[in-house]
Design an enzyme around this catalytic site. Structure first.
Site, PDB file in Angstrom:
ATOM      1  N   HIS A  30       0.825  -1.213   0.000  1.00 15.81           N
ATOM      2  CA  HIS A  30       0.000   0.000   0.000  1.00 15.81           C
ATOM      3  C   HIS A  30       0.861   1.266   0.000  1.00 15.81           C
ATOM      4  CE1 HIS A  30      -3.227  -2.700   2.045  1.00 15.81           C
ATOM      5  NE2 HIS A  30      -3.121  -2.930   0.755  1.00 15.81           N
TER       6      HIS A  30
HETATM    7  C1  LIG Z   1       0.257  -7.349  -4.983  1.00 14.33           C
HETATM    8  C2  LIG Z   1      -0.664  -6.236  -4.545  1.00 14.33           C
HETATM    9  C3  LIG Z   1      -1.795  -6.549  -3.799  1.00 14.33           C
HETATM   10  C4  LIG Z   1      -2.655  -5.520  -3.385  1.00 14.33           C
HETATM   11  N1  LIG Z   1      -3.838  -5.841  -2.779  1.00 14.33           N
HETATM   12  C5  LIG Z   1      -4.759  -4.872  -2.567  1.00 14.33           C
HETATM   13  C6  LIG Z   1      -6.077  -5.188  -2.159  1.00 14.33           C
HETATM   14  O1  LIG Z   1      -6.449  -6.343  -1.998  1.00 14.33           O
HETATM   15  N2  LIG Z   1      -6.952  -4.160  -1.977  1.00 14.33           N
HETATM   16  C7  LIG Z   1      -6.597  -2.860  -2.151  1.00 14.33           C
HETATM   17  O2  LIG Z   1      -7.425  -1.975  -1.918  1.00 14.33           O
HETATM   18  N3  LIG Z   1      -5.351  -2.528  -2.544  1.00 14.33           N
HETATM   19  C8  LIG Z   1      -4.441  -3.504  -2.796  1.00 14.33           C
HETATM   20  N4  LIG Z   1      -3.215  -3.176  -3.280  1.00 14.33           N
HETATM   21  C9  LIG Z   1      -2.875  -1.748  -3.423  1.00 14.33           C
HETATM   22  C10 LIG Z   1      -3.599  -1.051  -4.573  1.00 14.33           C
HETATM   23  O3  LIG Z   1      -3.804  -1.937  -5.649  1.00 14.33           O
HETATM   24  C11 LIG Z   1      -2.778   0.178  -4.998  1.00 14.33           C
HETATM   25  O4  LIG Z   1      -2.646   1.054  -3.900  1.00 14.33           O
HETATM   26  C12 LIG Z   1      -3.432   0.961  -6.133  1.00 14.33           C
HETATM   27  O5  LIG Z   1      -3.735   0.110  -7.208  1.00 14.33           O
HETATM   28  C13 LIG Z   1      -2.492   2.079  -6.588  1.00 14.33           C
HETATM   29  O6  LIG Z   1      -3.126   2.827  -7.588  1.00 14.33           O
HETATM   30  P1  LIG Z   1      -2.357   4.005  -8.341  1.00 14.33           P
HETATM   31  O7  LIG Z   1      -3.330   4.615  -9.259  1.00 14.33           O
HETATM   32  O8  LIG Z   1      -1.685   4.849  -7.343  1.00 14.33           O
HETATM   33  O9  LIG Z   1      -1.175   3.291  -9.138  1.00 14.33           O
HETATM   34  P2  LIG Z   1      -1.168   2.035 -10.098  1.00 14.33           P
HETATM   35  O10 LIG Z   1      -2.476   1.334 -10.073  1.00 14.33           O
HETATM   36  O11 LIG Z   1       0.038   1.242  -9.748  1.00 14.33           O
HETATM   37  O12 LIG Z   1      -1.036   2.666 -11.544  1.00 14.33           O
HETATM   38  C14 LIG Z   1       0.087   3.305 -12.070  1.00 14.33           C
HETATM   39  C15 LIG Z   1       0.095   3.040 -13.563  1.00 14.33           C
HETATM   40  O13 LIG Z   1       1.000   3.917 -14.196  1.00 14.33           O
HETATM   41  C16 LIG Z   1       1.787   3.198 -15.133  1.00 14.33           C
HETATM   42  N5  LIG Z   1       3.037   3.943 -15.287  1.00 14.33           N
HETATM   43  C17 LIG Z   1       3.970   4.149 -14.345  1.00 14.33           C
HETATM   44  N6  LIG Z   1       4.956   4.927 -14.813  1.00 14.33           N
HETATM   45  C18 LIG Z   1       4.637   5.230 -16.085  1.00 14.33           C
HETATM   46  C19 LIG Z   1       5.275   6.011 -17.084  1.00 14.33           C
HETATM   47  N7  LIG Z   1       6.414   6.649 -16.842  1.00 14.33           N
HETATM   48  N8  LIG Z   1       4.683   6.099 -18.303  1.00 14.33           N
HETATM   49  C20 LIG Z   1       3.503   5.461 -18.555  1.00 14.33           C
HETATM   50  N9  LIG Z   1       2.865   4.709 -17.628  1.00 14.33           N
HETATM   51  C21 LIG Z   1       3.425   4.605 -16.402  1.00 14.33           C
HETATM   52  C22 LIG Z   1       1.938   1.843 -14.476  1.00 14.33           C
HETATM   53  O14 LIG Z   1       2.338   0.850 -15.381  1.00 14.33           O
HETATM   54  C23 LIG Z   1       0.554   1.632 -13.899  1.00 14.33           C
HETATM   55  O15 LIG Z   1      -0.320   1.057 -14.837  1.00 14.33           O
HETATM   56  C24 LIG Z   1      -2.337  -4.167  -3.701  1.00 14.33           C
HETATM   57  C25 LIG Z   1      -1.206  -3.864  -4.460  1.00 14.33           C
HETATM   58  C26 LIG Z   1      -0.377  -4.883  -4.896  1.00 14.33           C
HETATM   59  C27 LIG Z   1       0.827  -4.541  -5.736  1.00 14.33           C
END
Ligand SMILES: Cc1cc2nc3c(=O)[nH]c(=O)nc-3n(C[C@H](O)[C@H](O)[C@H](O)COP(=O)(O)OP(=O)(O)OC[C@H]3O[C@@H](n4cnc5c(N)ncnc54)[C@H](O)[C@@H]3O)c2cc1C
Length: 573
Positions: free
Chosen positions: A507
């Site tokens: 997280h």
């Molecule tokens: C293994 C795992 C299990 C988890 N389990 C849970 C759960 O059960 N329940 C829950 O609520 N949360 C869970 N989480 C946490 C939750 O999924 C994350 O906090 C959330 O998805 C983060 O969202 P975000 O939008 O911040 O980033 P992300 O969803 O990580 O999205 C970032 C995106 O940007 C893209 N990106 C990055 N850099 C670039 C770039 N320079 N150019 C183009 N694209 C780029 C990436 O490829 C990605 O697709 C889990 C996370 C993981 C890894």
């Protein structure tokens, strides 16, 4: 061939059959648009990263038919190769003195495509705390409508509570169709030691819950499935391009206004280009990549960027304030013959077939013991409000190490206590201008002794749980022989305790902290605009000033919903 020989023959082909079934189940719907990116193209908005927040932003902005929206994603289509596979710097107080492994989703849907699907909004007090710190518009009352806006709650008993829940949104949320007996037993055990069964996605937070998940009929609902697929082929004003890494945000040095991004193709890193934003660039690249991208673009601590020769656009504390939920599993339950879920190959095959026909009957349509989650108060929690400081998650393990088993098959259950509001803070930084290098990550788990005190408290509850009638009758045996002590946390390298003793529950958040102008540590303001820069916002887990008290996917989706409305209002929509 009689039925027995069919089954025996089938078992010898088990891996092939399972691969086939999985591929059928995961078959990508025929909705893809093979979008090409042309160097020099112009759009109204460019969204960087199609993760939990980014897919929502792309959907909501492209609702305005007059706006052109480009969504750039480094990963590929879902499912596919998916993991950024980050390694932190070596730690002294965690990960057995080694690097910690941090998976992050690199695929459409981002980490929502690889997570455990638990739907957990955190605590109402989290958002009130954000607002108290000057983040106008982010109190619980003000964010609740955005949780509800996304939601399509498929469990009527929960959906009926319309103050907190709704139906008809893009994101299906509900209990898994398969009833896992050990998850149910753990649920009963918590009730036996005094915790009520609750829906923690309301304003009642202490208790035990059979969780809802971002799924429907046993199938994951990533933000790609929920927010992009329904519109990708129908909205001409939305362009989704995969396999493209944004390497820099283009910002005019004189007036400090973002006007586009520079990119490189993942498949051919020498092929680069620029695309331009007429209105705004929104970075939703996640807690690790968003700060990295800002720093590569000249927004970050002067002392880190200047030695690399990066011209400073704005000196801000980007990459600081890194927070996470980490765990040190001291207690586990061994399961006797009756309780363990270790079927024969034939039964696994039947389960896989069942999954393709009836989700309700197959453990594949579940997350095993993880289905039960409890939030409890240690003696350090503030008893005047309902704000538990520990969350229990139950992961599973098979003692047959030589076999690779789906995690619904197991003979041990590991009790993972999460410290919901850790005091320890980490940071990340860059030491190169190469956008394809991993940033240097320092999680600093258990750096603050108060976190050690909280987790030691949690083991007492885990041991008490192990002694309940519910668990002992069901064949659980509590094993606390490796219970970590204070010294183990301080050294981080106890041989008794193993190299994976402290690990992340994924997280990570906080590295582009939201805060008002007077907050010297803030990177974005409450409108999620980067302080001192025009035309540039960040919207993802990195903006959380304080980590939410639960899993972080639902809050990221809420952040995507809220920033979209902020942007629409800012541009008169
Ligand atoms: C293994 C795992 C299990 C988890 N389990 C849970 C759960 O059960 N329940 C829950 O609520 N949360 C869970 N989480 C946490 C939750 O999924 C994350 O906090 C959330 O998805 C983060 O969202 P975000 O939008 O911040 O980033 P992300 O969803 O990580 O999205 C970032 C995106 O940007 C893209 N990106 C990055 N850099 C670039 C770039 N320079 N150019 C183009 N694209 C780029 C990436 O490829 C990605 O697709 C889990 C996370 C993981 C890894």
């Amino acid at each position: 061939m009689n039925s027995t020989s069919t089954c025996v023959a089938a078992v010898s082909y088990l891996p092939t059959i399972m691969t086939y079934i999985t591929s059928v189940i995961n078959q990508e719907p025929d909705t893809k648009q093979p979008a090409q990116l042309q160097d020099g193209e112009h759009f109204d908005f460019i969204v960087v990263g199609a993760g939990s927040a980014g897919c929502v932003v792309a959907n909501r902005l492209s609702e305005v038919a007059d706006w052109s929206v480009l969504l750039l994603e480094a990963g590929g289509e879902e499912p596919g190769r998916m993991d950024w596979a980050y390694k932190t710097q070596k730690q002294t107080t965690s990960c057995g003195g080694n690097e910690c492994y941090w998976p992050r989703g690199k695929v459409l849907g981002g980490s929502s495509s690889i997570n455990a699907m638990i739907y957990n909004r955190g605590n109402s007090h989290d958002y009130n705390h954000w607002a108290e710190k000057g983040n106008v518009g982010w109190s619980y009352e003000e964010v609740l409508p955005y949780f509800k806006k996304s939601e399509n709650n498929i469990d009527p008993d929960i959906a009926n509570n319309t103050k907190y829940h709704s139906v008809g949104g893009y994101l299906s949320v509900g209990r898994f169709p398969y009833e896992e007996r050990n998850a149910k037993t753990i649920y009963e055990a918590f009730k036996e030691i005094g915790y009520d069964g609750i829906d923690f996605n309301t304003e009642t937070h202490s208790g035990v819950m059979s969780v809802q998940a971002t799924q429907e009929n046993g199938e994951r609902r990533s933000t790609n499935r929920a927010f992009l697929e329904p519109i990708r082929n129908t909205r001409r004003n939305l362009k989704v391009v995969t396999g493209v890494r944004v390497t820099k945000v283009l910002i005019h040095a004189e007036n400090k206004t973002a006007y586009g991004v520079q990119y490189a193709f993942e498949g051919n890193r020498n092929a680069t280009g620029k695309v331009f934003a007429k209105k705004e660039v929104i970075i939703s690249a996640g807690t690790i990549n968003s700060p990295q991208l800002l720093m590569l673009s000249g927004i970050g601590p002067k002392e880190s960027l200047a030695p690399l020769g990066i011209p400073i656009i704005k000196d801000l504390k980007v990459g600081q304030n890194l927070q996470d939920h980490f765990t040190a599993p001291g207690v586990f339950f061994s399961l006797n013959e009756d309780a363990r879920v270790m079927p024969s190959n034939e039964d696994i095959l039947i389960d896989s077939l069942r999954y393709s026909f009836s989700r309700r009957d197959s453990p594949w349509a579940s997350i095993a013991a993880c289905k039960t989650v409890a939030k409890i108060n240690s003696r350090y929690a503030n008893k005047l409000i309902d704000n538990p400081d520990i969350q229990f998650i139950f992961t599973t393990k098979s003692s047959h190490d030589e076999m690779i088993m789906p995690f619904c098959y197991y003979d041990q259950i590991i009790v993972n206590p999460l410290i919901l509001r850790p005091k320890s803070r980490g940071y990340l930084t860059i030491n190169t201008t190469d956008p394809f290098s991993q940033p240097l990550i320092y999680p600093n788990y258990f750096k603050e002794p108060e976190d050690i005190d909280v987790i030691l408290e949690s083991y007492k509850v885990a041991v008490e749980l192990g002694k309940t009638k519910a668990l002992t009758d069901a064949g659980f045996k509590v094993n606390a022989s490796f219970l970590p002590r204070r010294e183990d946390f301080l050294s981080g390298t106890s041989p008794l305790w193993g190299p994976e003793a402290v690990y992340t529950l994924h997280h990570q958040s906080g590295t582009c902290k939201m805060g008002p102008k007077k907050d010297a540590a803030a990177i974005v303001d409450p409108q999620l605009k980067v302080h001192g820069v025009e035309g540039l916002r960040v919207a993802d887990a990195s903006i959380m000033p304080y980590i939410t008290s639960g899993n972080t996917n639902a809050p990221c989706i809420m952040i995507g919903e809220k920033v979209s409305d902020i942007i629409k209002q800012a541009w008169g929509q």
